[in-house]
Scaffold this active site. Structure first.
Site, PDB file in Angstrom:
ATOM      1  N   ASN A  35      -9.497  -8.531  -0.615  1.00 45.75           N
ATOM      2  CA  ASN A  35     -10.160  -7.252  -0.385  1.00 45.75           C
ATOM      3  C   ASN A  35     -11.559  -7.296  -1.001  1.00 45.75           C
ATOM      4  OD1 ASN A  35     -11.039  -4.589  -0.386  1.00 45.75           O
ATOM      5  ND2 ASN A  35      -9.088  -3.734  -1.067  1.00 45.75           N
ATOM      6  N   CYS A  90     -13.893   1.532  -0.484  1.00 47.93           N
ATOM      7  CA  CYS A  90     -13.523   0.839   0.758  1.00 47.93           C
ATOM      8  C   CYS A  90     -14.079   1.527   2.004  1.00 47.93           C
ATOM      9  CB  CYS A  90     -12.006   0.723   0.857  1.00 47.93           C
ATOM     10  SG  CYS A  90     -11.322  -0.141  -0.562  1.00 47.93           S
ATOM     11  N   HIS A 109     -10.649  -1.961   7.738  1.00 50.20           N
ATOM     12  CA  HIS A 109     -10.868  -2.392   6.360  1.00 50.20           C
ATOM     13  C   HIS A 109      -9.748  -3.356   5.975  1.00 50.20           C
ATOM     14  CE1 HIS A 109     -11.398  -2.509   2.141  1.00 50.20           C
ATOM     15  NE2 HIS A 109     -10.285  -1.834   1.887  1.00 50.20           N
TER      16      HIS A 109
HETATM   17  O1  UT7 Z   1      -8.570  -1.009  -0.453  1.00 53.39           O
HETATM   18  C1  UT7 Z   1      -7.641   0.028  -0.656  1.00 53.39           C
HETATM   19  C2  UT7 Z   1      -6.914  -0.170  -1.911  1.00 53.39           C
HETATM   20  N1  UT7 Z   1      -5.728  -0.883  -1.964  1.00 53.39           N
HETATM   21  C3  UT7 Z   1      -4.677  -0.838  -1.106  1.00 53.39           C
HETATM   22  O2  UT7 Z   1      -4.702  -0.331  -0.027  1.00 53.39           O
HETATM   23  C4  UT7 Z   1      -3.404  -1.445  -1.625  1.00 53.39           C
HETATM   24  C5  UT7 Z   1      -2.190  -0.647  -1.215  1.00 53.39           C
HETATM   25  N2  UT7 Z   1      -0.980  -1.123  -1.826  1.00 53.39           N
HETATM   26  C6  UT7 Z   1      -0.425  -2.340  -1.580  1.00 53.39           C
HETATM   27  O3  UT7 Z   1      -0.980  -3.100  -0.812  1.00 53.39           O
HETATM   28  C7  UT7 Z   1       0.888  -2.701  -2.240  1.00 53.39           C
HETATM   29  O4  UT7 Z   1       1.399  -1.577  -2.905  1.00 53.39           O
HETATM   30  C8  UT7 Z   1       0.769  -3.892  -3.219  1.00 53.39           C
HETATM   31  C9  UT7 Z   1       0.532  -5.179  -2.461  1.00 53.39           C
HETATM   32  C10 UT7 Z   1      -0.356  -3.668  -4.207  1.00 53.39           C
HETATM   33  C11 UT7 Z   1       2.077  -4.040  -4.025  1.00 53.39           C
HETATM   34  O5  UT7 Z   1       3.184  -4.205  -3.171  1.00 53.39           O
HETATM   35  P1  UT7 Z   1       4.534  -3.381  -3.432  1.00 53.39           P
HETATM   36  O6  UT7 Z   1       5.498  -3.857  -2.453  1.00 53.39           O
HETATM   37  O7  UT7 Z   1       4.178  -1.924  -3.434  1.00 53.39           O
HETATM   38  O8  UT7 Z   1       4.962  -3.888  -4.870  1.00 53.39           O
HETATM   39  P2  UT7 Z   1       5.208  -3.076  -6.200  1.00 53.39           P
HETATM   40  O9  UT7 Z   1       3.900  -2.682  -6.806  1.00 53.39           O
HETATM   41  O10 UT7 Z   1       6.200  -1.994  -5.957  1.00 53.39           O
HETATM   42  O11 UT7 Z   1       5.861  -4.181  -7.108  1.00 53.39           O
HETATM   43  C12 UT7 Z   1       7.080  -4.812  -6.750  1.00 53.39           C
HETATM   44  C13 UT7 Z   1       7.420  -5.839  -7.807  1.00 53.39           C
HETATM   45  C14 UT7 Z   1       7.436  -5.273  -9.219  1.00 53.39           C
HETATM   46  O12 UT7 Z   1       8.495  -5.876  -9.895  1.00 53.39           O
HETATM   47  P3  UT7 Z   1       9.896  -5.119 -10.109  1.00 53.39           P
HETATM   48  O13 UT7 Z   1       9.566  -3.863 -10.824  1.00 53.39           O
HETATM   49  O14 UT7 Z   1      10.424  -4.881  -8.722  1.00 53.39           O
HETATM   50  O15 UT7 Z   1      10.697  -6.105 -10.897  1.00 53.39           O
HETATM   51  C15 UT7 Z   1       6.118  -5.752  -9.793  1.00 53.39           C
HETATM   52  O16 UT7 Z   1       6.154  -5.886 -11.176  1.00 53.39           O
HETATM   53  O17 UT7 Z   1       6.472  -6.918  -7.801  1.00 53.39           O
HETATM   54  C16 UT7 Z   1       5.963  -7.092  -9.124  1.00 53.39           C
HETATM   55  N3  UT7 Z   1       4.561  -7.523  -9.031  1.00 53.39           N
HETATM   56  C17 UT7 Z   1       4.195  -8.806  -8.905  1.00 53.39           C
HETATM   57  N4  UT7 Z   1       4.911  -9.948  -8.868  1.00 53.39           N
HETATM   58  C18 UT7 Z   1       4.227 -11.084  -8.724  1.00 53.39           C
HETATM   59  C19 UT7 Z   1       3.453  -6.760  -8.999  1.00 53.39           C
HETATM   60  N5  UT7 Z   1       2.361  -7.523  -8.874  1.00 53.39           N
HETATM   61  C20 UT7 Z   1       2.797  -8.796  -8.806  1.00 53.39           C
HETATM   62  C21 UT7 Z   1       2.138 -10.030  -8.665  1.00 53.39           C
HETATM   63  N6  UT7 Z   1       2.895 -11.145  -8.626  1.00 53.39           N
HETATM   64  N7  UT7 Z   1       0.808 -10.122  -8.551  1.00 53.39           N
END
Ligand code: UT7
Length: 333
Positions: free
Chosen positions: A290, A115, A260
């Site tokens: 992204n 990135c 970014h």
């Molecule tokens: O370019 C640089 C690289 N990337 C980034 O900068 C990304 C940085 N991180 C993020 O943007 C966020 O962490 C995400 C958008 C990836 C995830 O958001 P979050 O609020 O941290 O969610 P999480 O990973 O903690 O997941 C929360 C819940 C989980 O369920 P439980 O355990 O609470 O029941 C996941 O299993 O959401 C669930 N989950 C989804 N649900 C529906 C994870 N992915 C999905 C999905 N659809 N695609």
């Protein structure tokens, strides 16, 4: 007089196939609501068919950048290609792009900084031009993510984030009084190397790729999303403030901020921490997801064409991603 480098033109290209959140929800367990709420992404683009590589996406963007800069293909004397998804494992995508442009013999450097790849490339181009090594450096940032993400329940946390696309700029000698690349600052910290990565095929493993690795999905990107989020929202404003300080500017002097595009919530938190007005912040994550090395040059090219950026605009850039790597820059157009 000492040479200075400037961004003379830009271009972008997105494949025509639009993939909405609902399209993804038809493939695996996710929803438009979850994706929009957590990331701001509504849709992204995927390549239309087999056989389209990052260099193919970069080709039309490169031609567009040259046209805006008023340069011919033959004027390009070096290529820098930022990508984490080169057409093939090796050689680099820059060699393919140079060949497609008909630039036999012109050097091509691939940059593997994810990135932050575009800003790393900008730093190299700036140094080359100021040192008089090259006069017209074409930078491409392009990704084909769609062939490398796991479109299943297991891969859903990463799969919803990424899209395909390309952006290019032509960097050459500045002619105007104040025009030019003012500051570029680069960072990396391998403490986060395995917080966001694709492990396999791995040169350090014998063999590099096994059936077990494929079964476990270790050839797909894996991310500790919360950890990456925390680092991004700390490092992006920190490096942005640092480059502004080095340029002798305050946030009020900035006409446009192009961060970014990894997550709309990250962009908004970074903007709030910088204290910059919302209407000066560029977001295209809603439409493209992204696109990694391509997000910033796509942002430049779209903003230039929409008239948000023009001669005299002071633009602030900031990026964070895998590596970890992060970077910032201030450029006057
Ligand atoms: O370019 C640089 C690289 N990337 C980034 O900068 C990304 C940085 N991180 C993020 O943007 C966020 O962490 C995400 C958008 C990836 C995830 O958001 P979050 O609020 O941290 O969610 P999480 O990973 O903690 O997941 C929360 C819940 C989980 O369920 P439980 O355990 O609470 O029941 C996941 O299993 O959401 C669930 N989950 C989804 N649900 C529906 C994870 N992915 C999905 C999905 N659809 N695609």
């Amino acid at each position: 007089m000492a040479k200075r480098a400037a961004i003379l033109g830009s271009g972008h290209y997105l494949p025509s196939r639009v993939v909405t959140n609902d399209d993804l929800a038809a493939m695996f367990e996710t929803s438009d609501e979850w994706i929009v709420q957590r990331t701001g992404i509504k849709e992204r683009r995927f390549i239309e068919h087999d056989g389209i590589g990052a260099s193919d996406l970069a080709l039309p963007a490169a031609k567009m950048a040259l046209e805006q800069a008023g340069r011919e293909v033959r004027d390009v004397d070096a290529i820098i290609f930022a990508t984490l998804s080169p057409d093939v494992y090796f050689p680099g995508a820059g060699c393919y792009l140079g060949h497609k442009l008909g630039l036999g013999g012109v050097p091509a450097l691939d940059v593997r900084n994810q990135c932050s790849g575009f800003l790393y490339s900008l730093s190299v181009a700036d140094a080359w031009i100021r040192a008089g090594v090259y006069r017209n450096v074409l930078i491409a940032g392009a990704e084909v993510h769609s062939t490398g993400i796991e479109l299943t329940d297991r891969g859903r946390d990463v799969a919803v984030l990424f899209g395909d696309g390309a952006g290019c700029v032509l960097v050459g000698e500045a002619s105007g009084e104040s025009e030019g690349i003012k500051v570029v600052e680069l960072h990396a910290d391998g403490v986060g190397a395995e917080e966001l990565w694709v492990e396999a095929p791995a040169s350090r493993r014998i063999p590099r790729l096994t059936e077990a690795m494929l079964d476990e999905g270790r050839h797909y990107p894996q991310m500790n999303g919360r950890q990456v989020f925390r680092w991004a929202t700390e490092k992006m404003p920190e490096v942005a403030k640092s480059v502004l300080g080095k340029a002798g500017l305050g946030i009020e002097d900035v006409d446009l901020f192009i961060p970014h595009q990894a997550n709309m919530r990250i962009n908004q938190m970074v903007a709030a921490r910088l204290g910059i007005a919302e209407d000066k912040v560029v977001h295209n994550i809603q439409r493209y997801g992204n696109t990694t090395a391509a997000t910033i040059p796509i942002g430049i090219s779209e903003s230039w064409r929409e008239g948000k950026l023009g001669a005299g605009s002071r633009v602030l850039f900031s990026a964070f991603g895998a590596g970890f790597t992060w970077a910032g820059a201030v450029v006057e157009f």
